[in-house]
Design a protein around this motif. Sequence first.
Motif, short mmCIF file in Angstrom:
data_model
loop_
_atom_site.label_atom_id
_atom_site.label_comp_id
_atom_site.label_asym_id
_atom_site.label_seq_id
_atom_site.Cartn_x
_atom_site.Cartn_y
_atom_site.Cartn_z
N LEU A 152 -26.77 -37.32 31.68
CA LEU A 152 -26.82 -38.27 31.04
C LEU A 152 -24.96 -38.11 30.36
O LEU A 152 -24.56 -37.61 30.36
CB LEU A 152 -27.66 -38.30 29.47
CG LEU A 152 -28.98 -38.80 29.37
CD1 LEU A 152 -29.50 -38.33 28.52
CD2 LEU A 152 -29.22 -39.89 30.51
N ASP A 153 -24.63 -39.25 29.64
CA ASP A 153 -23.08 -40.06 29.30
C ASP A 153 -23.24 -38.69 27.90
O ASP A 153 -24.18 -38.37 27.83
CB ASP A 153 -22.48 -40.98 30.05
CG ASP A 153 -22.94 -41.79 28.69
OD1 ASP A 153 -23.77 -41.69 27.12
OD2 ASP A 153 -22.69 -43.25 28.90
N GLY A 154 -21.86 -38.59 27.45
CA GLY A 154 -22.48 -37.92 26.22
C GLY A 154 -23.04 -38.71 25.08
O GLY A 154 -23.13 -38.28 23.94
N ASN A 155 -22.05 -40.15 25.26
CA ASN A 155 -22.90 -40.47 23.51
C ASN A 155 -24.47 -40.68 24.01
O ASN A 155 -24.84 -40.12 23.19
CB ASN A 155 -21.75 -42.50 23.58
CG ASN A 155 -20.68 -42.35 23.13
OD1 ASN A 155 -20.74 -41.14 22.47
ND2 ASN A 155 -20.38 -42.78 24.11
N GLU A 156 -24.41 -40.52 25.09
CA GLU A 156 -26.31 -40.66 25.38
C GLU A 156 -27.27 -39.26 25.42
O GLU A 156 -28.21 -39.39 24.15
CB GLU A 156 -27.05 -41.15 26.68
CG GLU A 156 -26.36 -42.50 27.04
CD GLU A 156 -26.93 -42.78 28.35
OE1 GLU A 156 -26.80 -43.96 28.89
OE2 GLU A 156 -26.32 -41.99 28.94
N LYS A 157 -25.93 -38.30 25.66
CA LYS A 157 -26.53 -36.88 24.83
C LYS A 157 -26.68 -37.04 23.37
O LYS A 157 -27.78 -36.69 22.79
CB LYS A 157 -25.51 -36.13 25.52
CG LYS A 157 -25.86 -35.87 26.86
CD LYS A 157 -24.80 -35.17 27.61
CE LYS A 157 -24.93 -34.62 29.11
NZ LYS A 157 -24.00 -33.50 29.65
N ALA A 158 -25.57 -37.25 22.97
CA ALA A 158 -25.83 -37.58 21.31
C ALA A 158 -26.69 -38.01 20.40
O ALA A 158 -27.52 -37.64 19.60
CB ALA A 158 -23.52 -37.80 21.19
N ASN A 159 -26.78 -39.10 21.31
CA ASN A 159 -27.69 -40.31 19.93
C ASN A 159 -29.39 -39.20 20.36
O ASN A 159 -29.83 -39.51 19.86
CB ASN A 159 -28.30 -41.65 20.93
CG ASN A 159 -27.08 -42.26 20.84
OD1 ASN A 159 -26.11 -42.27 19.52
ND2 ASN A 159 -26.18 -43.05 21.48
N LYS A 160 -29.62 -39.24 21.91
CA LYS A 160 -31.17 -38.81 22.17
C LYS A 160 -31.18 -36.94 21.73
O LYS A 160 -32.53 -37.15 20.94
CB LYS A 160 -30.95 -38.17 23.58
CG LYS A 160 -32.38 -37.10 24.46
CD LYS A 160 -32.51 -37.44 25.41
CE LYS A 160 -33.97 -36.89 26.04
NZ LYS A 160 -33.87 -36.81 27.81
N LEU A 161 -29.79 -36.37 21.08
CA LEU A 161 -30.78 -35.21 20.11
C LEU A 161 -31.05 -35.72 18.50
O LEU A 161 -31.45 -35.49 18.45
CB LEU A 161 -29.19 -34.79 20.37
CG LEU A 161 -28.78 -33.37 21.78
CD1 LEU A 161 -27.74 -32.90 21.34
CD2 LEU A 161 -29.76 -32.05 21.88
N LEU A 162 -29.85 -36.96 18.21
CA LEU A 162 -29.90 -37.08 16.80
C LEU A 162 -31.31 -38.07 17.01
O LEU A 162 -32.46 -37.55 15.75
CB LEU A 162 -28.97 -38.42 16.38
CG LEU A 162 -27.51 -37.45 16.49
CD1 LEU A 162 -27.08 -38.67 15.88
CD2 LEU A 162 -27.39 -36.92 15.10
N GLY A 218 -35.87 -29.69 13.82
CA GLY A 218 -35.31 -31.17 14.36
C GLY A 218 -33.69 -31.12 13.80
O GLY A 218 -33.27 -31.96 13.91
N ALA A 219 -33.97 -30.92 12.51
CA ALA A 219 -32.53 -30.69 11.59
C ALA A 219 -31.35 -29.82 12.77
O ALA A 219 -30.15 -30.11 13.02
CB ALA A 219 -32.02 -29.99 10.41
N GLY A 220 -31.66 -28.87 13.35
CA GLY A 220 -30.79 -28.10 14.83
C GLY A 220 -30.95 -28.95 15.35
O GLY A 220 -29.24 -29.03 16.27
N PHE A 221 -31.59 -30.20 16.22
CA PHE A 221 -31.17 -31.19 16.84
C PHE A 221 -30.26 -32.19 16.23
O PHE A 221 -29.65 -32.38 17.11
CB PHE A 221 -32.16 -31.78 17.40
CG PHE A 221 -33.52 -31.43 18.65
CD1 PHE A 221 -33.08 -31.53 19.65
CD2 PHE A 221 -34.13 -30.30 18.73
CE1 PHE A 221 -33.73 -31.42 21.02
CE2 PHE A 221 -35.22 -29.44 19.51
CZ PHE A 221 -34.50 -30.27 20.90
N SER A 222 -30.29 -32.73 15.27
CA SER A 222 -29.44 -33.74 14.35
C SER A 222 -28.39 -33.23 14.01
O SER A 222 -27.52 -34.11 14.75
CB SER A 222 -30.33 -34.55 12.78
OG SER A 222 -31.26 -34.93 13.74
N PHE A 223 -27.82 -32.14 13.64
CA PHE A 223 -26.86 -31.18 13.78
C PHE A 223 -26.45 -31.16 14.84
O PHE A 223 -24.41 -31.06 15.04
CB PHE A 223 -26.77 -29.52 12.93
CG PHE A 223 -27.00 -29.94 11.22
CD1 PHE A 223 -25.83 -30.07 10.40
CD2 PHE A 223 -27.82 -30.34 10.41
CE1 PHE A 223 -25.79 -29.90 8.74
CE2 PHE A 223 -28.24 -30.55 8.58
CZ PHE A 223 -26.97 -30.14 8.29
#
Length: 365
Positions: A219-229, A263-268
């Motif tokens: 995934l591109d960077g933004n998609e990775k960040a969104n998926k983690l959140l 879950g908080a770890g994923f989001s952070f």
Amino acid sequence: MTLKSKRLISLDALRGLTIAFMILVNNPASWDHVFGPLLHADWHGITPTDFIFPFFLFIVGVSISLAYSKRLDRGASKKDIYKKVLFRGLKIFLLGIFLGMFPDFDFSDIRVAGVLQRIAIVFVLCTFIYINIEWKKQGYLAFGLLIGYWLAMTLIPTPGEGMVMLEPGKNLAAWIDQILLPGMMWQGSWDPEGLFSTIPAISTGILGMLAGRTLLSDLDGNEKANKLLVQGLVLVMLGMFWHLFFPINKNLWTSSFVLVTGGAGFSFLGASYYWVDLKGHSKGTKPWIVFGSNAITAYVLADLLSLPFYGINIGGDTLSGHFMSIMIGLGMAANMASMFYAIIFVGINYIPVYWLYKKKIFIKL
């Protein structure tokens, strides 16, 4: 550059920030004067402090994915990896026992369980899981461990009590630890880092490994960040729902606790990755990167330095006691003075770690 060919500033900074806060909450000037958020929950429930240890185990899992994916891609022998992982885990485990005995080294009062000991166990087992089980089965295993732990803790009566109990020292985990765990336990009849509650802690590490897989994806960077959140939000919601049946509890490392903190770890991680690595806002991360570059070393140094700051009587009181008296005498509130001392202690620990960083000395325990 691919993610496998460069370090993530956000992950290093998040690791260092976690260690810095771990040192902060462990070292107030007075345990009688501590702000509520800087204390662990007495039993059921959660405070900001309760997120620190699971965050570190989560980051251990992320680091396993990033580090061992490179080694496997280079064709590293699994046998060689096993040897190195076991040796490193043994060193961390024995170091934890050493710190627990320091400075008296009373073998009749030895504590086998502990923070570093749990880190060592989770690191070794999660690494073995990572290099032998594909990612979907890792996820199934993580949730299987959480479900099995939940069923055991809520369906099996505590021997000697005749009923299912989740109270301190009277639950199934405490009973198992009393039988299997050698030496002394932190709370007499139970230990927050006991053997049985390390089972769900392994799931915390696996969640970190799955977050690492998202970072390694195509995934591109933004998609990775969104998926983690999004993944983080879903896990927190599941954990809050599970809390209705199996209360959030750090001491028991309950399944709901794993999901909420994981879950908080994923989001952070997602937010940090987006802000620092994608947007380039790395200003201000240097202190945390310094701590993160020698994270366990910083933790060990803090434990050793606590002796002169807390354990030696000078002029009728310890340094921490003198500090509290002076600050309160100057009109500072007791809780604020206690926290201010902890902040200064973190700063003092930063000095040797910064020296190691400047000399490019990275101690791999």
